[in-house]
Scaffold this active site. Structure first.
Site, PDB file in Angstrom:
ATOM      1  N   GLU A 104      11.877 -14.410  -6.682  1.00 35.79           N
ATOM      2  CA  GLU A 104      10.551 -14.146  -7.069  1.00 35.79           C
ATOM      3  C   GLU A 104       9.946 -12.901  -6.304  1.00 35.79           C
ATOM      4  OE1 GLU A 104      11.847 -17.066  -6.527  1.00 35.79           O
ATOM      5  OE2 GLU A 104      11.412 -18.557  -8.449  1.00 35.79           O
TER       6      GLU A 104
ATOM      7  N   PHE B 125       6.354 -33.348  -6.073  1.00 29.65           N
ATOM      8  CA  PHE B 125       7.632 -32.352  -6.322  1.00 29.65           C
ATOM      9  C   PHE B 125       7.338 -30.987  -6.549  1.00 29.65           C
ATOM     10  CE2 PHE B 125      11.250 -30.432  -8.534  1.00 29.65           C
ATOM     11  CZ  PHE B 125      12.035 -30.183  -7.348  1.00 29.65           C
ATOM     12  N   GLN B 126       7.587 -29.941  -5.715  1.00 28.18           N
ATOM     13  CA  GLN B 126       7.381 -28.609  -5.747  1.00 28.18           C
ATOM     14  C   GLN B 126       5.684 -28.446  -5.683  1.00 28.18           C
ATOM     15  OE1 GLN B 126       9.941 -27.061  -8.715  1.00 28.18           O
ATOM     16  NE2 GLN B 126      11.398 -26.478  -6.874  1.00 28.18           N
TER      17      GLN B 126
ATOM     18  N   LYS C 189       0.466 -28.065 -14.981  1.00 27.76           N
ATOM     19  CA  LYS C 189       1.381 -28.041 -15.966  1.00 27.76           C
ATOM     20  C   LYS C 189       0.837 -28.910 -17.258  1.00 27.76           C
ATOM     21  CE  LYS C 189       6.082 -29.420 -17.090  1.00 27.76           C
ATOM     22  NZ  LYS C 189       7.274 -30.043 -16.430  1.00 27.76           N
TER      23      LYS C 189
ATOM     24  N   MET D  30      14.686   2.990  11.697  1.00 29.32           N
ATOM     25  CA  MET D  30      13.260   3.261  12.279  1.00 29.32           C
ATOM     26  C   MET D  30      13.087   2.488  13.491  1.00 29.32           C
ATOM     27  SD  MET D  30      10.685   5.026  12.243  1.00 29.32           S
ATOM     28  CE  MET D  30      10.179   5.831  10.738  1.00 29.32           C
TER      29      MET D  30
HETATM   30  C1  LIG Z   1       7.237   3.349   8.433  1.00 31.63           C
HETATM   31  C2  LIG Z   1       5.792   4.017   8.172  1.00 31.63           C
HETATM   32  C3  LIG Z   1       5.173   4.991   8.347  1.00 31.63           C
HETATM   33  C4  LIG Z   1       4.068   5.684   8.085  1.00 31.63           C
HETATM   34  N1  LIG Z   1       3.664   6.746   8.602  1.00 31.63           N
HETATM   35  C5  LIG Z   1       2.653   7.384   7.862  1.00 31.63           C
HETATM   36  C6  LIG Z   1       2.197   8.825   8.219  1.00 31.63           C
HETATM   37  O1  LIG Z   1       2.914   9.444   9.007  1.00 31.63           O
HETATM   38  N2  LIG Z   1       1.210   9.348   7.507  1.00 31.63           N
HETATM   39  C7  LIG Z   1       0.619   8.487   6.451  1.00 31.63           C
HETATM   40  O2  LIG Z   1      -0.372   9.135   6.002  1.00 31.63           O
HETATM   41  N3  LIG Z   1       0.776   7.368   6.205  1.00 31.63           N
HETATM   42  C8  LIG Z   1       1.990   6.678   7.209  1.00 31.63           C
HETATM   43  N4  LIG Z   1       2.273   5.468   6.518  1.00 31.63           N
HETATM   44  C9  LIG Z   1       1.575   4.695   5.422  1.00 31.63           C
HETATM   45  C10 LIG Z   1       0.171   3.885   6.129  1.00 31.63           C
HETATM   46  O3  LIG Z   1       0.431   3.013   6.997  1.00 31.63           O
HETATM   47  C11 LIG Z   1      -0.833   3.784   5.258  1.00 31.63           C
HETATM   48  O4  LIG Z   1      -0.483   2.847   3.915  1.00 31.63           O
HETATM   49  C12 LIG Z   1      -1.477   4.956   4.334  1.00 31.63           C
HETATM   50  O5  LIG Z   1      -1.718   5.890   5.412  1.00 31.63           O
HETATM   51  C13 LIG Z   1      -2.614   4.669   3.572  1.00 31.63           C
HETATM   52  O6  LIG Z   1      -2.761   5.634   2.741  1.00 31.63           O
HETATM   53  P1  LIG Z   1      -4.410   5.758   2.024  1.00 31.63           P
HETATM   54  O7  LIG Z   1      -5.592   5.422   2.814  1.00 31.63           O
HETATM   55  O8  LIG Z   1      -4.496   6.910   1.265  1.00 31.63           O
HETATM   56  O9  LIG Z   1      -4.285   4.373   0.937  1.00 31.63           O
HETATM   57  P2  LIG Z   1      -4.586   2.931   0.762  1.00 31.63           P
HETATM   58  O10 LIG Z   1      -4.266   2.282   1.878  1.00 31.63           O
HETATM   59  O11 LIG Z   1      -4.247   2.536  -0.682  1.00 31.63           O
HETATM   60  O12 LIG Z   1      -6.311   3.237   0.855  1.00 31.63           O
HETATM   61  C14 LIG Z   1      -6.849   3.994  -0.431  1.00 31.63           C
HETATM   62  C15 LIG Z   1      -8.437   3.961  -0.321  1.00 31.63           C
HETATM   63  O13 LIG Z   1      -8.871   4.735  -1.165  1.00 31.63           O
HETATM   64  C16 LIG Z   1     -10.201   3.623  -1.800  1.00 31.63           C
HETATM   65  N5  LIG Z   1     -10.015   3.898  -3.165  1.00 31.63           N
HETATM   66  C17 LIG Z   1      -9.334   3.328  -4.315  1.00 31.63           C
HETATM   67  N6  LIG Z   1      -9.752   3.711  -5.304  1.00 31.63           N
HETATM   68  C18 LIG Z   1     -10.755   4.718  -5.307  1.00 31.63           C
HETATM   69  C19 LIG Z   1     -11.631   5.387  -6.230  1.00 31.63           C
HETATM   70  N7  LIG Z   1     -11.374   5.172  -7.160  1.00 31.63           N
HETATM   71  N8  LIG Z   1     -12.536   6.121  -5.413  1.00 31.63           N
HETATM   72  C20 LIG Z   1     -12.722   6.309  -4.261  1.00 31.63           C
HETATM   73  N9  LIG Z   1     -11.953   5.401  -3.454  1.00 31.63           N
HETATM   74  C21 LIG Z   1     -10.981   4.604  -3.687  1.00 31.63           C
HETATM   75  C22 LIG Z   1      -9.643   2.274  -1.170  1.00 31.63           C
HETATM   76  O14 LIG Z   1     -10.773   1.361  -1.452  1.00 31.63           O
HETATM   77  C23 LIG Z   1      -8.911   2.267  -0.016  1.00 31.63           C
HETATM   78  O15 LIG Z   1      -9.743   2.576   0.963  1.00 31.63           O
HETATM   79  C24 LIG Z   1       3.499   5.097   7.038  1.00 31.63           C
HETATM   80  C25 LIG Z   1       3.758   3.713   6.532  1.00 31.63           C
HETATM   81  C26 LIG Z   1       5.079   3.378   7.148  1.00 31.63           C
HETATM   82  C27 LIG Z   1       5.580   1.976   6.498  1.00 31.63           C
HETATM   83  C1  LIG Z   2      10.498  -7.299   5.497  1.00 31.66           C
HETATM   84  C2  LIG Z   2      10.519  -6.434   6.732  1.00 31.66           C
HETATM   85  N1  LIG Z   2      11.155  -6.751   8.030  1.00 31.66           N
HETATM   86  C3  LIG Z   2      11.129  -5.752   9.240  1.00 31.66           C
HETATM   87  C4  LIG Z   2      10.454  -4.765   9.213  1.00 31.66           C
HETATM   88  C5  LIG Z   2      10.469  -3.765  10.439  1.00 31.66           C
HETATM   89  N2  LIG Z   2      11.236  -2.514  10.076  1.00 31.66           N
HETATM   90  C6  LIG Z   2      10.605  -1.440   9.422  1.00 31.66           C
HETATM   91  S1  LIG Z   2      11.843  -0.082   9.379  1.00 31.66           S
HETATM   92  C7  LIG Z   2      12.941  -1.273   9.847  1.00 31.66           C
HETATM   93  C8  LIG Z   2      14.298  -0.690   9.547  1.00 31.66           C
HETATM   94  C9  LIG Z   2      14.714  -0.417   8.189  1.00 31.66           C
HETATM   95  O1  LIG Z   2      16.201   0.077   8.191  1.00 31.66           O
HETATM   96  P1  LIG Z   2      16.882   0.398   7.036  1.00 31.66           P
HETATM   97  O2  LIG Z   2      16.726  -0.077   5.903  1.00 31.66           O
HETATM   98  O3  LIG Z   2      18.405   0.786   7.228  1.00 31.66           O
HETATM   99  O4  LIG Z   2      16.216   2.074   6.850  1.00 31.66           O
HETATM  100  P2  LIG Z   2      16.362   3.173   8.117  1.00 31.66           P
HETATM  101  O5  LIG Z   2      15.136   2.956   9.077  1.00 31.66           O
HETATM  102  O6  LIG Z   2      17.501   3.142   8.719  1.00 31.66           O
HETATM  103  O7  LIG Z   2      16.207   4.520   7.217  1.00 31.66           O
HETATM  104  C10 LIG Z   2      12.548  -2.402  10.340  1.00 31.66           C
HETATM  105  C11 LIG Z   2      13.569  -3.606  10.354  1.00 31.66           C
HETATM  106  C12 LIG Z   2       9.833  -4.366   7.940  1.00 31.66           C
HETATM  107  N3  LIG Z   2       9.146  -3.010   7.583  1.00 31.66           N
HETATM  108  N4  LIG Z   2       9.989  -5.123   6.947  1.00 31.66           N
END
Ligand SMILES: Cc1cc2nc3c(=O)[nH]c(=O)nc-3n(C[C@H](O)[C@H](O)[C@H](O)COP(=O)(O)OP(=O)(O)OC[C@H]3O[C@@H](n4cnc5c(N)ncnc54)[C@H](O)[C@@H]3O)c2cc1C
Ligand SMILES: Cc1ncc(C[n+]2csc(CCOP(=O)(O)OP(=O)(O)O)c2C)c(N)n1
Ligand SMILES: [Mg+2]
Length: 588
Positions: free
Chosen positions: A66, A128-129, A178, A490
């Site tokens: 799911e 159940f469930q 249900k 990462m």
């Molecule tokens: C491993 C990893 C590394 C990351 N590194 C980076 C990085 O280096 N740089 C980076 O940028 N991000 C990075 N991120 C992503 C980061 O965590 C955030 O998800 C991201 O920066 C959020 O972008 P956002 O604010 O544009 O989007 P969202 O979090 O989706 O926010 C969007 C905003 O826009 C508003 N909005 C929505 N619709 C409208 C509308 N119609 N009009 C006006 N406002 C609206 C919402 O209310 C919200 O506040 C990383 C994520 C991971 C998993």
């Molecule tokens: C469900 C979940 N568990 C743990 C993490 C923490 N985490 C972030 S990046 C990462 C490693 C990802 O490894 P891989 O899928 O091999 O990608 P790579 O970074 O090697 O490109 C982990 C464990 C996460 N983001 N999501």
């Protein structure tokens, strides 16, 4: 499905009140809401709903877990802009949805999740469930409902669709007992409509604020537009472009904003934040005005708040009042739909010539952007950057790329240049490993004519690899690139930088992914050298069915630049000079 006679039957059903079972009402309401695809998994408490499905023109994709259903609904929504729908049974079926619901919540994705629940007579008896799924999902849904009467189903579902898509989008869960599915009621689609959406009372732009914002923009010498996910949500790409071009303002993008402003546009700076380009982060730190458009100043974007953009006035254009001054204190808040706000703002902004500011960023970019991997000699190693770069080059930048979470996700953001909105689908806020494969299935259903690529790590791919079987059963064409570095890369990178290279629990053994694909009737190929790259990508694209490429890349490469947590935005770790991949000429 879709033929005229059939659609007349459903037009009539939607136009005239008819007695139906609760289960039939579920599907009839979805048809009325324009739903054509749902993703789900059956079980006892939702079986009446599954039994009624055959009477309705809706395609149901049977998932393998799911979590996959909720990510598919999410990927469908991100690719199409429509509301994604998933279905599960009570108890474990419902709890398996939760990670996908939280993923959608953190990134504001419109989704309706329908769960079966035990009969109302036994609710609260540990039947159940039985699990309190509305309680469990309360913090990760925009809203949720528990429904125990057939006549309440259509109004609740219609309200769920409205809540999911209006204002700041988000996931809504509807839990249906249900006995409500088995009972009958009069289905009256029109009468079940919720009252018209009432925008938040704070969504009102004050003339004074608009004029002050325009004045700040007119006076700014070093402005930067911060374009976020809201640009895509509000379909405001054209307006952002008009503002940037008219006032010659460079545009920095968040991860979720990529594609909202064309990568090839001369004013596009690239991604900001933890793994953003150095010139982007420097420009933000030097700016005298930030115009934040539909972005929420996530901590991955700001670095440490205390030293964030210290010289800049800040304008925040945002639909959710709760986001104003939450992370970064702003000077002017324009609370409303981004597109509408920009349309009001644009007439007040005069045209100006290219500013010295844009030229100075261009110069710093020119001096530090020599990361052109095309020109690096082939040293026998395969780097993820080359893989992503070639996928971008060969697909012409036109594919929908769905990433998982980790290093490969950041390399995708750096090396695949997105021109169009909704072509990068990635879990930003929750960073959910396992997202890519199922979300790509959802994206393919939303855009069957588009080329869809999964870019996943060896770790995350294994979290939802069972959905390969869904791809095979549905006979859909998706290309899968596994960036296989043999590590939870990462996390290994953080261990390398901050935990003295103690690689505890990050080296990861994987199955032979090509054989795994083969076991599902999916073709594949392992790629070990740069010389094979282009032909492998071409082979995947031209294969008639899904295709998996297992890229055995350099194991201890890292994503650069990187801002360590607690550092200011400009305090980045740069690629060391001894590395064979040069990031800047200074690194030499
Ligand atoms: C491993 C990893 C590394 C990351 N590194 C980076 C990085 O280096 N740089 C980076 O940028 N991000 C990075 N991120 C992503 C980061 O965590 C955030 O998800 C991201 O920066 C959020 O972008 P956002 O604010 O544009 O989007 P969202 O979090 O989706 O926010 C969007 C905003 O826009 C508003 N909005 C929505 N619709 C409208 C509308 N119609 N009009 C006006 N406002 C609206 C919402 O209310 C919200 O506040 C990383 C994520 C991971 C998993
Ligand atoms: C469900 C979940 N568990 C743990 C993490 C923490 N985490 C972030 S990046 C990462 C490693 C990802 O490894 P891989 O899928 O091999 O990608 P790579 O970074 O090697 O490109 C982990 C464990 C996460 N983001 N999501
Ligand atoms: Mg890995």
């Amino acid at each position: 499905m879709g033929n005229d006679a059939n659609s007349q039957v459903f037009d009539a059903l939607l136009a005239s009140p008819t007695r139906l079972t609760g289960a039939e009402i579920v599907w009839a309401t979805l048809v009325g809401e324009g739903v054509t695809d749902v993703f789900g998994y059956p079980g006892g408490a939702i079986l009446p709903v599954y039994d009624a499905l055959r009477k309705f023109p809706i395609h149901h994709t049977l998932v393998r877990h799911e979590q996959g259903a909720s990510h598919m609904a999410d990927g469908y929504a991100r690719a199409s802009g429509k509301v994604g729908v998933c279905v599960a049974t009570s108890g474990p079926g419902a709890t398996n949805l939760v990670t996908g619901i939280a993923t959608a919540m953190l990134d504001s994705i419109p989704m309706v999740c329908i769960t079966g629940q035990v009969s109302s007579k036994v609710l609260g008896t540990d039947a159940f469930q039985e699990v309190d799924i509305t309680g469990i999902t309360l913090p990760v849904t925009k809203h949720n409902f528990i429904i125990s009467k057939a006549e309440e189903i259509a109004p609740a579902l219609r309200a769920a669709f409205q809540i999911a898509r209006e204002g700041r989008p988000g996931p809504v869960l509807v839990d249906i007992t249900k006995d409500a599915q088995q009972a009958t009621a009069i289905f009256d689609f029109a009468a079940a409509a919720p009252p018209p959406h009432r925008p938040h009372p704070m969504l009102h732009i004050d003339e004074k604020d608009l004029e002050q914002a325009a004045e700040l923009i007119r006076r700014a010498k070093r402005p930067v537009i911060l374009a976020g996910h809201g640009v895509i949500d509000s379909n405001a790409g054209e307006q952002v472009r008009a503002l940037a071009e008219r006032a010659r303002i460079p545009v920095a993008l968040t991860l979720l904003g990529l594609g909202g402003f064309p990568a090839s546009h001369p004013l596009n700076l690239g991604m900001m934040g933890m793994h953003g380009e150095s010139w982007v982060n420097h420009a933000i730190q030097e700016a005298d005005l930030l115009i934040a458009c539909g972005m929420r100043f996530d901590d991955r974007v700001t670095g440490t708040i205390a030293s964030y953009a210290p010289k800049a006035k800040k304008i925040h254009i945002e639909i959710d009042p709760a986001e104003i001054n939450k992370n970064v204190k702003v000077d002017i808040a324009l609370i409303g739909d981004l597109r509408a706000v920009l349309e009001d703002l644009l007439p007040r902004i005069p045209s100006r010539e290219n500013s010295p500011w844009v030229k100075s960023i261009e110069a710093s970019k020119g001096a530090s952007a020599v990361r052109d991997i095309k020109n690096l000699p082939d040293n026998g190693h395969l780097y993820a950057a080359h893989v992503i770069h070639d996928i971008w080059r060969i697909t012409g930048g036109n594919a929908i790329v769905v990433t998982d979470v980790g290093q490969h996700q950041m390399w995708e953001a750096q090396y695949y240049h997105h021109e169009e909105p909704r072509t990068l689908i990635t879990s930003g806020g929750l960073g959910t490993m396992g997202f890519a494969l199922p979300a790509a299935i959802g994206a393919k259903f939303a855009c069957p004519d588009k080329e869809v690529w999964v870019v996943a790590g060896d770790g995350g791919f294994q979290m939802t690899a069972s959905e390969l079987s869904t791809i095979a059963q549905e006979k859909i064409k998706i290309n899968i690139a596994i960036i296989n570095n043999g590590y939870l890369g990462m996390v290994r990178q953080w261990q390398e930088f901050f935990y003295e290279r103690n690689y505890e629990s990050t080296p990861m053994l994987s199955p032979d992914f090509v054989k795994l694909a083969d076991a599902h009737g999916i073709a594949g190929r392992a790629v070990r050298t740069r010389a094979e790259l282009a032909s492998a990508v071409a082979e995947a694209r031209s294969a008639p069915g899904a295709f998996l490429l297992n890229f055995l890349v350099e194991q201890e490469d890292s994503v650069y630049p990187m801002i360590p947590v607690g550092n200011a935005l400009h305090e980045m770790i740069r690629r060391p000079g001894h590395s064979p991949l040069l990031e800047t000429p200074e690194d030499k």
